[in-house]
Design a protein around this motif. Structure first.
Motif, mmCIF file in Angstrom:
data_model
loop_
_atom_site.group_PDB
_atom_site.id
_atom_site.type_symbol
_atom_site.label_atom_id
_atom_site.label_comp_id
_atom_site.label_asym_id
_atom_site.label_seq_id
_atom_site.Cartn_x
_atom_site.Cartn_y
_atom_site.Cartn_z
ATOM 1 N N SER A 89 -0.631 0.322 -4.317
ATOM 2 C CA SER A 89 -1.357 -0.520 -3.454
ATOM 3 C C SER A 89 -1.664 -1.825 -4.513
ATOM 4 N N TYR B 142 0.344 1.842 11.014
ATOM 5 C CA TYR B 142 -0.778 1.975 10.138
ATOM 6 C C TYR B 142 -0.995 3.204 9.609
ATOM 7 N N ASN C 51 0.482 4.492 6.153
ATOM 8 C CA ASN C 51 0.656 3.525 5.167
ATOM 9 C C ASN C 51 2.025 2.610 5.570
ATOM 10 N N THR D 231 -9.426 -1.833 1.890
ATOM 11 C CA THR D 231 -9.565 -1.477 3.420
ATOM 12 C C THR D 231 -11.028 -1.156 3.858
ATOM 13 N N ASP D 232 -11.836 -1.971 3.249
ATOM 14 C CA ASP D 232 -13.388 -1.975 3.547
ATOM 15 C C ASP D 232 -13.779 -3.079 4.849
ATOM 16 N N TRP D 233 -13.159 -2.326 6.034
ATOM 17 C CA TRP D 233 -13.275 -3.280 7.274
ATOM 18 C C TRP D 233 -14.710 -3.864 7.410
ATOM 19 N N GLU E 150 0.832 -1.178 -0.130
ATOM 20 C CA GLU E 150 -0.089 0.055 -0.043
ATOM 21 C C GLU E 150 1.010 1.269 -0.003
ATOM 22 N N TYR F 281 -2.749 -5.921 -3.554
ATOM 23 C CA TYR F 281 -3.269 -7.237 -2.699
ATOM 24 C C TYR F 281 -3.102 -8.590 -2.949
ATOM 25 N N ARG G 91 -4.686 -9.615 2.498
ATOM 26 C CA ARG G 91 -3.759 -8.882 3.382
ATOM 27 C C ARG G 91 -3.522 -9.719 4.320
ATOM 28 N N LYS H 134 3.717 -4.041 3.786
ATOM 29 C CA LYS H 134 2.616 -3.685 4.548
ATOM 30 C C LYS H 134 2.304 -5.222 5.294
#
Length: 459
Positions: free
Chosen positions: A53, A267, A270, A110-112, A46, A55, A88, A301
């Protein structure tokens, strides 16, 4: 074929690796008759504006667990095809048969709010090919399965898979499932719940008869320990460590000394990695490692670090290759890297976007092939050259003057001979240095100027 004089000698790297040998174990049982002498890191990437970024699973290798060489040009070596289509928090475990298993959180971006009950799983004999990809369901709860890791529990003859999830307690705890094949698992149960929100568990198993579990509490890294691996047996004991908001602990044992390293990942912003060291895990205290001594892979990351053999190290480099570019780190500001911004050469604090502003091809000098010129990766027609003693990024106009202004001789570092300094071709009493973070060429005499003119050439 002769070695590239602009890069570290391969003989030097292999010589250093040859000195790093130790029989590896998982838990208290030797995995196989082999020696480990290097390390592999897995991570995703990221960057502040998302330019870097990605993944998928990225890999880097290191002879000492401190200086890293990204593989495959820092592109992913494998990417999930199910679930969210991204990962991740990857984790690499060497299994009891000597092969590897890779686990990762099923989350792209990053949609938690996405609550996957699954994790990604791959098998690999050599980390060059990946087979048996599947997602593994860990529980039925309406919550996530974050940051999975695995360990061998010799007392059960099973692997434990630990991960973060919200239990009936209402806060994140470390859960565990047990498996023999990473295809089917036992029911989930709580592995560690200190009574407050925690995530990102990382284990060191069987260290002088004690097991250590580090995790993120609030914005710090904290340790717990137990003489068994039984769920509920760990108790908190360590002094918290942090550098800003810190998460994703990684415990790494040096293979040449009694030193342990604890890596942490901020965090914000980044994912800047910081490292601490200790010669005795039982004390629970850590000392920060000088940033001069380590360099994380670009945009990395939430990593994982696993020991590997010299053969595995060489095979990974042969399969994926080292980067075709370099980054230059400042000696006296080791959080800053050489970059161009608005066509001006300067040093700025990592991370930043476009991250490609800090990537350079160190090519044979335009005026003298025994020297070096700095070709921009994202503006390949442009090179660093001096103009009125300041370094700027200009288009090569093929003139003699440009070639001379853009050529430098790489020398032993003026402040540290294991680093590098760069002397101007046509102003041989002047070296590249930073002044108020801007790059220029100046005569060098004082200790401060020597530090300003010293850089690490890495990745």
């Amino acid at each position: 074929m002769s070695e590239n004089p602009l890069q570290p000698s391969r003989r030097t790297v292999l010589g250093a690796m040859a000195a790093l040998t130790a029989t590896f174990t998982i838990g208290s049982t030797p995995a196989r008759a082999a020696t480990t002498s290097a390390y592999v890191m897995g991570y995703f990437t990221e960057s502040p504006s998302g330019n870097g970024s990605d993944y998928g699973l990225h890999l880097a290798v290191s002879p000492d667990s401190l200086q890293w060489t990204p593989l495959n040009q820092n592109n992913p070596v494998v990417t999930p095809t199910e679930g969210t289509g991204g990962l991740r928090d990857p984790f690499i475990l060497r299994k009891q048969d000597g092969t590897f298993v890779v686990l990762a959180t099923d989350l792209k971006g990053t949609d938690w709010s996405l609550q996957s009950q699954y994790i990604h799983v791959w098998n690999s004999t050599d980390l060059r090919s990946f087979t048996g990809y599947h997602r593994l369901k860990l529980h039925e709860m309406a919550t996530h399965s974050w940051a999975p890791e695995a360990f061998w529990d010799a007392s059960r003859s099973q692997y434990g898979i630990i991960y973060s999830a919200v239990n009936s307690s209402g806060h994140n705890v470390i859960m565990v499932n047990y498996t023999t094949d990473f295809v089917t698992v036992t029911d989930a149960q709580v592995f560690f719940d200190p009574g407050y929100d925690i995530i990102d568990g990382d284990l060191a198993v069987g260290v002088n008869g004690v097991n250590y579990l580090y995790f993120k509490k609030d914005q710090t890294l904290v340790g717990a320990k137990s003489t068994t691996l039984d769920p509920g047996s760990f108790t908190v004991f360590s002094t918290p460590v942090a550098h800003g908001g810190t998460e994703a602990p990684i415990l790494v044992k040096s293979q040449t000394s009694s030193t342990w390293y604890l890596w942490g990942d901020t965090y914000t912003p980044n994912g800047v990695f910081y490292a601490w060291q200790s010669t005795d895990l039982s004390t629970g205290t850590w000392t920060a490692v000088d940033q001069k001594l380590y360099t994380q892979p670009l945009n990395s990351k939430h990593g994982t670090i696993q020991s590997i053999t010299t053969t595995e190290y060489n095979n990974l480099l042969a399969a994926y290759g080292a980067p075709a570019w370099n980054r230059l780190k400042s000696y006296n500001y080791p959080d800053r890297y050489v970059r161009h911004s608005n066509y001006v050469g300067r040093i700025d604090a990592y991370p930043f976007d476009p991250y490609t502003d800090s990537q350079w091809k160190l090519v044979p000098g335009l005026a003298d092939s025994s020297g070096v010129s700095f070709q921009s990766v994202n503006y390949p027609t442009r090179y660093l050259r001096h103009s009125n003693y300041q370094l700027v990024l200009d288009v090569n106009d093929s003139t003699t003057t440009f070639a001379q202004d853009a050529t430098f001789y790489r020398t032993a570092g003026l402040a540290d001979t294991s680093w590098s300094s760069f002397r101007s071709y046509n102003y041989p009493t002047r070296y590249i240095r930073h002044s108020n973070y801007v790059l220029r060429i100046d005569p060098i005499s004082t200790s401060t100027e020597k530090s300003d003119a010293t850089f690490s050439v890495g990745y």
